[in-house]
Design a protein around this motif. Structure first.
Motif, PDB file in Angstrom:
ATOM      1  N   ALA A  43      -1.222  -3.741   3.751  1.00 31.71           N
ATOM      2  CA  ALA A  43      -0.649  -4.910   3.083  1.00 31.71           C
ATOM      3  C   ALA A  43       0.567  -4.456   2.285  1.00 31.71           C
ATOM      4  CB  ALA A  43      -1.685  -5.547   2.157  1.00 31.71           C
ATOM      5  N   ILE A  44       1.718  -5.091   2.538  1.00 30.43           N
ATOM      6  CA  ILE A  44       2.950  -4.688   1.847  1.00 30.43           C
ATOM      7  C   ILE A  44       3.673  -5.908   1.289  1.00 30.43           C
ATOM      8  CG2 ILE A  44       3.240  -2.656   3.302  1.00 30.43           C
ATOM      9  CD1 ILE A  44       5.758  -5.326   3.751  1.00 30.43           C
ATOM     10  N   ARG A  45       4.456  -5.667   0.242  1.00 27.97           N
ATOM     11  CA  ARG A  45       5.294  -6.738  -0.302  1.00 27.97           C
ATOM     12  C   ARG A  45       6.622  -6.132  -0.715  1.00 27.97           C
ATOM     13  NH1 ARG A  45       2.216  -8.503  -4.267  1.00 27.97           N
ATOM     14  NH2 ARG A  45       3.385  -7.956  -6.117  1.00 27.97           N
ATOM     15  N   ILE A  46       7.695  -6.776  -0.317  1.00 27.23           N
ATOM     16  CA  ILE A  46       9.022  -6.342  -0.773  1.00 27.23           C
ATOM     17  C   ILE A  46       9.265  -7.017  -2.122  1.00 27.23           C
ATOM     18  CG2 ILE A  46      11.497  -6.519  -0.343  1.00 27.23           C
ATOM     19  CD1 ILE A  46      11.013  -5.900   2.503  1.00 27.23           C
ATOM     20  N   VAL A  47       9.639  -6.225  -3.113  1.00 25.69           N
ATOM     21  CA  VAL A  47       9.841  -6.776  -4.457  1.00 25.69           C
ATOM     22  C   VAL A  47      11.308  -6.762  -4.863  1.00 25.69           C
ATOM     23  CG1 VAL A  47       7.561  -6.216  -5.364  1.00 25.69           C
ATOM     24  CG2 VAL A  47       9.379  -4.538  -5.533  1.00 25.69           C
ATOM     25  N   ALA A  48      11.643  -7.734  -5.683  1.00 27.18           N
ATOM     26  CA  ALA A  48      12.981  -7.801  -6.267  1.00 27.18           C
ATOM     27  C   ALA A  48      12.906  -7.511  -7.770  1.00 27.18           C
ATOM     28  CB  ALA A  48      13.585  -9.178  -6.025  1.00 27.18           C
ATOM     29  N   GLU A  49      11.682  -7.488  -8.330  1.00 27.50           N
ATOM     30  CA  GLU A  49      11.493  -7.263  -9.769  1.00 27.50           C
ATOM     31  C   GLU A  49      12.217  -5.972 -10.146  1.00 27.50           C
ATOM     32  OE1 GLU A  49      10.316  -6.367 -13.557  1.00 27.50           O
ATOM     33  OE2 GLU A  49       9.787  -5.019 -11.924  1.00 27.50           O
ATOM     34  N   PRO A  50      13.145  -6.019 -11.115  1.00 28.33           N
ATOM     35  CA  PRO A  50      14.022  -4.871 -11.394  1.00 28.33           C
ATOM     36  C   PRO A  50      13.303  -3.553 -11.693  1.00 28.33           C
ATOM     37  CG  PRO A  50      14.852  -6.813 -12.500  1.00 28.33           C
ATOM     38  CD  PRO A  50      13.513  -7.182 -11.929  1.00 28.33           C
ATOM     39  N   PHE A  51      12.255  -3.573 -12.512  1.00 28.12           N
ATOM     40  CA  PHE A  51      11.567  -2.317 -12.828  1.00 28.12           C
ATOM     41  C   PHE A  51      10.980  -1.696 -11.555  1.00 28.12           C
ATOM     42  CE2 PHE A  51       7.587  -0.085 -13.424  1.00 28.12           C
ATOM     43  CZ  PHE A  51       8.022   0.996 -14.178  1.00 28.12           C
ATOM     44  N   CYS A  52      10.230  -2.479 -10.791  1.00 32.07           N
ATOM     45  CA  CYS A  52       9.593  -1.964  -9.561  1.00 32.07           C
ATOM     46  C   CYS A  52      10.649  -1.463  -8.576  1.00 32.07           C
ATOM     47  CB  CYS A  52       8.758  -3.053  -8.884  1.00 32.07           C
ATOM     48  SG  CYS A  52       7.327  -3.563  -9.830  1.00 32.07           S
ATOM     49  N   PHE A  53      11.708  -2.250  -8.414  1.00 31.13           N
ATOM     50  CA  PHE A  53      12.761  -1.897  -7.464  1.00 31.13           C
ATOM     51  C   PHE A  53      13.391  -0.556  -7.833  1.00 31.13           C
ATOM     52  CE2 PHE A  53      16.869  -1.915  -5.448  1.00 31.13           C
ATOM     53  CZ  PHE A  53      16.607  -2.473  -4.208  1.00 31.13           C
ATOM     54  N   LYS A  54      13.763  -0.420  -9.121  1.00 32.61           N
ATOM     55  CA  LYS A  54      14.416   0.819  -9.574  1.00 32.61           C
ATOM     56  C   LYS A  54      13.476   2.022  -9.510  1.00 32.61           C
ATOM     57  CE  LYS A  54      17.942  -1.043 -12.597  1.00 32.61           C
ATOM     58  NZ  LYS A  54      18.717  -0.703 -13.775  1.00 32.61           N
ATOM     59  N   LEU A  55      12.192   1.789  -9.814  1.00 37.22           N
ATOM     60  CA  LEU A  55      11.233   2.892  -9.756  1.00 37.22           C
ATOM     61  C   LEU A  55      11.110   3.409  -8.320  1.00 37.22           C
ATOM     62  CD1 LEU A  55       9.115   4.761 -10.978  1.00 37.22           C
ATOM     63  CD2 LEU A  55       7.443   2.910 -10.724  1.00 37.22           C
ATOM     64  N   MET A  56      11.007   2.505  -7.348  1.00 38.62           N
ATOM     65  CA  MET A  56      10.897   2.942  -5.951  1.00 38.62           C
ATOM     66  C   MET A  56      12.193   3.574  -5.446  1.00 38.62           C
ATOM     67  SD  MET A  56       8.468   0.184  -4.099  1.00 38.62           S
ATOM     68  CE  MET A  56       9.040  -1.257  -4.966  1.00 38.62           C
ATOM     69  N   GLU A  57      13.321   3.105  -5.971  1.00 43.05           N
ATOM     70  CA  GLU A  57      14.604   3.716  -5.619  1.00 43.05           C
ATOM     71  C   GLU A  57      14.586   5.194  -6.040  1.00 43.05           C
ATOM     72  OE1 GLU A  57      18.507   1.004  -5.669  1.00 43.05           O
ATOM     73  OE2 GLU A  57      18.013   1.882  -7.606  1.00 43.05           O
ATOM     74  N   ARG A  58      14.034   5.443  -7.205  1.00 42.54           N
ATOM     75  CA  ARG A  58      13.944   6.806  -7.744  1.00 42.54           C
ATOM     76  C   ARG A  58      12.903   7.627  -6.985  1.00 42.54           C
ATOM     77  NH1 ARG A  58      14.050   8.959 -13.337  1.00 42.54           N
ATOM     78  NH2 ARG A  58      14.362  11.161 -12.914  1.00 42.54           N
ATOM     79  N   MET A  59      11.734   7.008  -6.689  1.00 43.27           N
ATOM     80  CA  MET A  59      10.644   7.696  -5.994  1.00 43.27           C
ATOM     81  C   MET A  59      10.985   7.995  -4.532  1.00 43.27           C
ATOM     82  SD  MET A  59       7.468   5.284  -7.225  1.00 43.27           S
ATOM     83  CE  MET A  59       6.337   5.896  -5.951  1.00 43.27           C
ATOM     84  N   LYS A  60      11.751   7.080  -3.936  1.00 44.43           N
ATOM     85  CA  LYS A  60      12.046   7.123  -2.493  1.00 44.43           C
ATOM     86  C   LYS A  60      10.754   7.017  -1.671  1.00 44.43           C
ATOM     87  CE  LYS A  60      16.408   9.653  -2.902  1.00 44.43           C
ATOM     88  NZ  LYS A  60      16.721   9.019  -4.135  1.00 44.43           N
ATOM     89  N   LYS A  61       9.763   6.356  -2.250  1.00 46.31           N
ATOM     90  CA  LYS A  61       8.452   6.158  -1.619  1.00 46.31           C
ATOM     91  C   LYS A  61       7.913   4.804  -2.046  1.00 46.31           C
ATOM     92  CE  LYS A  61       7.252  11.044  -1.882  1.00 46.31           C
ATOM     93  NZ  LYS A  61       6.383  12.012  -2.527  1.00 46.31           N
ATOM     94  N   PRO A  62       6.986   4.236  -1.244  1.00 48.03           N
ATOM     95  CA  PRO A  62       6.354   2.988  -1.647  1.00 48.03           C
ATOM     96  C   PRO A  62       5.415   3.198  -2.838  1.00 48.03           C
ATOM     97  CG  PRO A  62       5.893   3.503   0.680  1.00 48.03           C
ATOM     98  CD  PRO A  62       6.569   4.693   0.075  1.00 48.03           C
ATOM     99  N   LEU A  63       5.107   2.108  -3.524  1.00 46.55           N
ATOM    100  CA  LEU A  63       4.318   2.112  -4.753  1.00 46.55           C
ATOM    101  C   LEU A  63       3.048   1.289  -4.548  1.00 46.55           C
ATOM    102  CD1 LEU A  63       4.372   2.721  -7.900  1.00 46.55           C
ATOM    103  CD2 LEU A  63       5.547   0.526  -8.138  1.00 46.55           C
ATOM    104  N   VAL A  64       1.897   1.897  -4.811  1.00 44.78           N
ATOM    105  CA  VAL A  64       0.637   1.161  -4.723  1.00 44.78           C
ATOM    106  C   VAL A  64       0.630   0.086  -5.807  1.00 44.78           C
ATOM    107  CG1 VAL A  64      -1.875   1.328  -5.070  1.00 44.78           C
ATOM    108  CG2 VAL A  64      -0.668   3.086  -3.759  1.00 44.78           C
ATOM    109  N   SER A  65       0.063  -1.067  -5.476  1.00 48.78           N
ATOM    110  CA  SER A  65      -0.072  -2.140  -6.457  1.00 48.78           C
ATOM    111  C   SER A  65      -1.417  -2.827  -6.265  1.00 48.78           C
ATOM    112  CB  SER A  65       1.048  -3.167  -6.296  1.00 48.78           C
ATOM    113  OG  SER A  65       0.937  -4.154  -7.300  1.00 48.78           O
ATOM    114  N   THR A  66      -2.220  -2.812  -7.307  1.00 51.00           N
ATOM    115  CA  THR A  66      -3.489  -3.543  -7.302  1.00 51.00           C
ATOM    116  C   THR A  66      -3.652  -4.164  -8.673  1.00 51.00           C
ATOM    117  OG1 THR A  66      -5.877  -3.370  -6.889  1.00 51.00           O
ATOM    118  CG2 THR A  66      -4.825  -1.461  -7.920  1.00 51.00           C
TER     119      THR A  66
END
Length: 188
Positions: free
Chosen positions: A109-132
């Motif tokens: 299950a995946i979701r593309i996010v536009a939320e600035p914090f999540c977006f910038k964090l993944m930009e830095r991680m260069k990996k997807p982020l688990v969310s529950t």
């Protein structure tokens, strides 16, 4: 608080295998690096959730999606483009993520996010982020930061210091897409 400082702190924790409590485009989430099996185990333990119940993985765009899925049905892009609210897609045959985040039927299950914090964090991680959702399994999903149980707050390695006063919307719509482009709405 400065969003860039929060991204930096969250990134440091995640890079060291930690788990974070953070605001998403829907509800408060517990998250970690989606490629880190041990960090994912920590989330299952904290939530007291069976590992057979998979979790959502956030992504920040097309490049990340193609890194995880070789084949993405065209209808997935149409749903993403036309959805008026956050929408989670369940897609077949993920790769390049930890095995314990993949559902028993070989979906993710995946979701593309536009939320600035999540977006910038993944930009830095260069990996997807688990969310529950930030709750013990079976308990109601908290609508505000104040509703998150102390057990969850104490159980994570870092609490993001943003949007603590925000009232969350409902969880995302969930749509399952087969490689044959069959569409099934799981949650509206």
């Amino acid at each position: 608080m400065d969003i860039n400082k929060e991204v930096h702190h969250a990134f440091e924790v995640i890079a060291n295998g930690g788990i974070i409590l953070y605001p998403t485009d829907t509800v408060w989430g517990i998250g970690c690096d989606a490629t880190n099996e041990e960090a994912i185990k920590k989330i299952y333990a904290l939530k007291q959730r069976e590992e057979s119940k998979s979790m959502i993985v956030l992504m920040n765009g097309e490049k990340m999606m193609y890194n995880v899925f070789k084949d993405i049905p065209d209808v997935a892009w149409e749903i993403i483009d036309y959805s008026e609210k956050p929408t989670t897609l369940i897609l077949d045959k993920p790769r390049n993520v930890a095995p314990n985040i993949i559902a028993e039927d070989n979906t993710l299950a995946i979701r593309i996010v536009a939320e600035p914090f999540c977006f910038k964090l993944m930009e830095r991680m260069k990996k997807p982020l688990v969310s529950t959702s930030a709750n013990i399994s079976g308990q109601p999903t908290p609508k505000t930061f104040k509703e998150i149980s102390p057990e969850i707050i104490k159980g994570v390695d870092y609490v993001v210091n943003l949007h603590h006063d925000k009232i969350c919307k409902n969880p995302s719509t969930i749509i399952k897409l087969g490689l044959d482009s069959q569409v099934k709405v799981i949650r509206k």
